[in-house]
Motif scaffolding. Structure first.
Motif, PDB file in Angstrom:
ATOM      1  N   ILE A   5     -64.983  70.877  45.615  1.00 18.58           N
ATOM      2  CA  ILE A   5     -64.962  69.420  45.733  1.00 18.58           C
ATOM      3  C   ILE A   5     -63.558  68.991  46.144  1.00 18.58           C
ATOM      4  O   ILE A   5     -62.595  69.214  45.403  1.00 18.58           O
ATOM      5  CB  ILE A   5     -65.346  68.734  44.400  1.00 18.58           C
ATOM      6  CG1 ILE A   5     -66.606  69.363  43.798  1.00 18.58           C
ATOM      7  CG2 ILE A   5     -65.513  67.234  44.618  1.00 18.58           C
ATOM      8  CD1 ILE A   5     -67.858  69.176  44.609  1.00 18.58           C
ATOM      9  N   ILE A   7     -60.997  66.199  46.429  1.00 19.58           N
ATOM     10  CA  ILE A   7     -60.804  64.887  45.807  1.00 19.58           C
ATOM     11  C   ILE A   7     -59.530  64.234  46.333  1.00 19.58           C
ATOM     12  O   ILE A   7     -58.468  64.861  46.389  1.00 19.58           O
ATOM     13  CB  ILE A   7     -60.728  65.017  44.272  1.00 19.58           C
ATOM     14  CG1 ILE A   7     -62.098  65.362  43.699  1.00 19.58           C
ATOM     15  CG2 ILE A   7     -60.200  63.733  43.635  1.00 19.58           C
ATOM     16  CD1 ILE A   7     -62.103  65.487  42.188  1.00 19.58           C
ATOM     17  N   SER A   8     -59.654  62.973  46.690  1.00 17.35           N
ATOM     18  CA  SER A   8     -58.498  62.180  47.096  1.00 17.35           C
ATOM     19  C   SER A   8     -57.902  61.525  45.863  1.00 17.35           C
ATOM     20  O   SER A   8     -58.568  60.747  45.178  1.00 17.35           O
ATOM     21  CB  SER A   8     -58.918  61.100  48.099  1.00 17.35           C
ATOM     22  OG  SER A   8     -59.557  61.670  49.223  1.00 17.35           O
ATOM     23  N   THR A  18     -61.121  57.139  42.591  1.00 19.87           N
ATOM     24  CA  THR A  18     -62.485  56.622  42.513  1.00 19.87           C
ATOM     25  C   THR A  18     -63.235  57.166  41.297  1.00 19.87           C
ATOM     26  O   THR A  18     -62.866  58.200  40.732  1.00 19.87           O
ATOM     27  CB  THR A  18     -63.290  56.991  43.778  1.00 19.87           C
ATOM     28  OG1 THR A  18     -63.449  58.411  43.827  1.00 19.87           O
ATOM     29  CG2 THR A  18     -62.589  56.517  45.036  1.00 19.87           C
ATOM     30  N   LYS A  20     -66.175  58.464  41.335  1.00 18.85           N
ATOM     31  CA  LYS A  20     -66.787  59.739  41.709  1.00 18.85           C
ATOM     32  C   LYS A  20     -65.794  60.883  41.571  1.00 18.85           C
ATOM     33  O   LYS A  20     -66.133  61.977  41.108  1.00 18.85           O
ATOM     34  CB  LYS A  20     -67.313  59.661  43.140  1.00 18.85           C
ATOM     35  CG  LYS A  20     -68.179  60.841  43.525  1.00 18.85           C
ATOM     36  CD  LYS A  20     -68.868  60.598  44.859  1.00 18.85           C
ATOM     37  CE  LYS A  20     -69.869  61.713  45.145  1.00 18.85           C
ATOM     38  NZ  LYS A  20     -70.600  61.467  46.423  1.00 18.85           N
ATOM     39  N   ALA A  21     -64.551  60.613  41.964  1.00 27.60           N
ATOM     40  CA  ALA A  21     -63.509  61.633  41.830  1.00 27.60           C
ATOM     41  C   ALA A  21     -63.270  61.972  40.363  1.00 27.60           C
ATOM     42  O   ALA A  21     -63.126  63.147  39.996  1.00 27.60           O
ATOM     43  CB  ALA A  21     -62.222  61.136  42.481  1.00 27.60           C
ATOM     44  N   TYR A  23     -65.387  61.736  37.913  1.00 33.51           N
ATOM     45  CA  TYR A  23     -66.538  62.502  37.414  1.00 33.51           C
ATOM     46  C   TYR A  23     -66.350  63.992  37.700  1.00 33.51           C
ATOM     47  O   TYR A  23     -66.502  64.835  36.808  1.00 33.51           O
ATOM     48  CB  TYR A  23     -67.830  62.003  38.067  1.00 33.51           C
ATOM     49  CG  TYR A  23     -68.996  62.923  37.828  1.00 33.51           C
ATOM     50  CD1 TYR A  23     -69.696  62.899  36.620  1.00 33.51           C
ATOM     51  CD2 TYR A  23     -69.390  63.852  38.807  1.00 33.51           C
ATOM     52  CE1 TYR A  23     -70.752  63.779  36.382  1.00 33.51           C
ATOM     53  CE2 TYR A  23     -70.436  64.729  38.573  1.00 33.51           C
ATOM     54  CZ  TYR A  23     -71.118  64.686  37.366  1.00 33.51           C
ATOM     55  OH  TYR A  23     -72.153  65.556  37.133  1.00 33.51           O
ATOM     56  N   HIS A  24     -66.039  64.329  38.935  1.00 30.15           N
ATOM     57  CA  HIS A  24     -65.889  65.743  39.304  1.00 30.15           C
ATOM     58  C   HIS A  24     -64.670  66.373  38.633  1.00 30.15           C
ATOM     59  O   HIS A  24     -64.701  67.550  38.254  1.00 30.15           O
ATOM     60  CB  HIS A  24     -65.788  65.883  40.819  1.00 30.15           C
ATOM     61  CG  HIS A  24     -67.093  65.714  41.523  1.00 30.15           C
ATOM     62  ND1 HIS A  24     -68.123  66.615  41.406  1.00 30.15           N
ATOM     63  CD2 HIS A  24     -67.539  64.736  42.358  1.00 30.15           C
ATOM     64  CE1 HIS A  24     -69.152  66.208  42.134  1.00 30.15           C
ATOM     65  NE2 HIS A  24     -68.825  65.076  42.726  1.00 30.15           N
ATOM     66  N   ASP A  98     -55.503  60.150  50.829  1.00 27.10           N
ATOM     67  CA  ASP A  98     -56.880  60.397  51.239  1.00 27.10           C
ATOM     68  C   ASP A  98     -56.942  61.764  51.903  1.00 27.10           C
ATOM     69  O   ASP A  98     -56.102  62.089  52.756  1.00 27.10           O
ATOM     70  CB  ASP A  98     -57.365  59.323  52.214  1.00 27.10           C
ATOM     71  CG  ASP A  98     -58.778  59.585  52.688  1.00 27.10           C
ATOM     72  OD1 ASP A  98     -59.717  59.137  52.003  1.00 27.10           O
ATOM     73  OD2 ASP A  98     -58.945  60.253  53.717  1.00 27.10           O
ATOM     74  N   GLU A 120     -67.775  69.322  49.219  1.00 26.64           N
ATOM     75  CA  GLU A 120     -67.973  67.867  49.237  1.00 26.64           C
ATOM     76  C   GLU A 120     -66.609  67.218  49.401  1.00 26.64           C
ATOM     77  O   GLU A 120     -65.620  67.688  48.831  1.00 26.64           O
ATOM     78  CB  GLU A 120     -68.636  67.415  47.936  1.00 26.64           C
ATOM     79  CG  GLU A 120     -69.010  65.942  47.905  1.00 26.64           C
ATOM     80  CD  GLU A 120     -69.813  65.566  46.666  1.00 26.64           C
ATOM     81  OE1 GLU A 120     -69.810  64.372  46.313  1.00 26.64           O
ATOM     82  OE2 GLU A 120     -70.426  66.466  46.053  1.00 26.64           O
ATOM     83  N   ILE A 122     -64.513  63.710  48.951  1.00 28.91           N
ATOM     84  CA  ILE A 122     -64.521  62.382  48.319  1.00 28.91           C
ATOM     85  C   ILE A 122     -63.334  61.580  48.850  1.00 28.91           C
ATOM     86  O   ILE A 122     -62.178  61.977  48.670  1.00 28.91           O
ATOM     87  CB  ILE A 122     -64.444  62.507  46.792  1.00 28.91           C
ATOM     88  CG1 ILE A 122     -65.649  63.313  46.283  1.00 28.91           C
ATOM     89  CG2 ILE A 122     -64.398  61.133  46.134  1.00 28.91           C
ATOM     90  CD1 ILE A 122     -65.611  63.600  44.806  1.00 28.91           C
ATOM     91  N   GLY A 124     -60.520  58.466  49.452  1.00 30.44           N
ATOM     92  CA  GLY A 124     -59.648  57.749  48.529  1.00 30.44           C
ATOM     93  C   GLY A 124     -58.723  56.806  49.266  1.00 30.44           C
ATOM     94  O   GLY A 124     -58.875  56.573  50.462  1.00 30.44           O
TER      95      GLY A 124
END
Length: 269
Positions: A5, A7-8, A18, A20-21, A23-24, A98, A120, A122, A124
């Protein structure tokens, strides 16, 4: 899991990440962290019950020169990421800003595809957007700038002399990333044709944007070399915003002057 994953992390303020970020990040077992990631993100969004392994994989010229500091090549970072993903770990690749803007994500995606590992991405808040918001400098504004350009000087030789002239003459807002070591180089080329300098264009150097240590220095292009000489050194990360919209900073800035904060690096080094 065999998945990574991306993540930004955003530009500095840990609250700009975010949902979503987060969560992961809380589900992760292995986190590969870049240098320009606020350490507060890991503190704030860590799961205390998790046996998460955090690996710092930041690259910087300082690390490269100082043998006492860890410096990992991109090849080594790829190897670490692939190793843990193939072990079935929940791998997060945590990058500043990002992940799709100046983050060297392509090299890592190519490796993941080679090993048939899914991923994935994500999005940012990139540094330019964060700096603009936290300084009250709109990157576009009707009648002032209809577009914005993000520029990096990773290889300055790719920018032709005529391109520098066009940079000066355009009405676009220009944002220069990762160039704090090249300030004199940039301004020397921007002012080499002084007759073309717009008097209504200003330069803003934003240091450690969106953090408590944020500082903003504004100047005309005519005086920018004096500003560099006076301040001597700007903390990384810093970026340059050039354009007519920089004039709005004094009117619309909403963050307090952070000059009372000690000048220190807020990011992972």
């Amino acid at each position: 899991m065999r998945k990574v994953i991306f993540i930004s992390a955003g530009p500095g303020d840990p609250d700009l990440i975010t949902l979503k970020a987060v969560y992961h990040l809380r589900q992760s077992e292995v986190v590969l962290v870049d240098r320009l990631v606020s350490p507060e993100i890991l503190k704030k969004y860590s799961n205390s019950k998790s046996k998460r392994k955090i690996i710092y994989v930041g690259k910087s010229s300082t690390c490269r020169k100082n043998k006492s500091l860890l410096y990992l090549t991109q090849k080594r970072i790829n190897e670490i990421m692939i190793y843990h993903a193939l072990q079935g770990k929940y791998v997060v690749r945590l990058k500043g800003g990002d992940v799709s803007i100046f983050s060297n994500i392509m090299d890592e995606l190519i490796e993941l595809k080679k090993y048939h590992i899914s991923y994935e991405i994500i999005p940012g808040v990139t540094a330019a957007i964060g700096a603009a918001a936290y300084t009250g400098i709109p990157l576009t504004a009707r009648g002032y700038a209809s577009s914005v350009r993000f520029i990096t000087l990773h290889n300055p030789n790719l920018i032709h002399k005529n391109q520098w002239i066009e940079f000066l003459e355009t009405s676009d807002t220009l944002v220069f990333y990762m160039c704090i070591q090249k300030l004199n180089y940039i301004f020397d080329r921007l002012i080499m044709n002084k007759k073309n300098i717009y008097t209504d264009k200003l330069v803003a150097i934003v240091e450690q944007a969106t953090t408590p240590m944020q500082k903003v220095y504004t100047s005309s292009l005519y005086n920018c070399k004096e500003l560099i000489k006076k301040e001597k050194k700007f903390l990384s990360p810093s970026l340059i915003i050039l354009g007519k919209t920089v004039n709005f900073h004094s009117k619309f800035k909403w963050t307090s002057d952070s000059s009372f904060f000690p000048k220190k690096n807020y990011f992972v080094s």
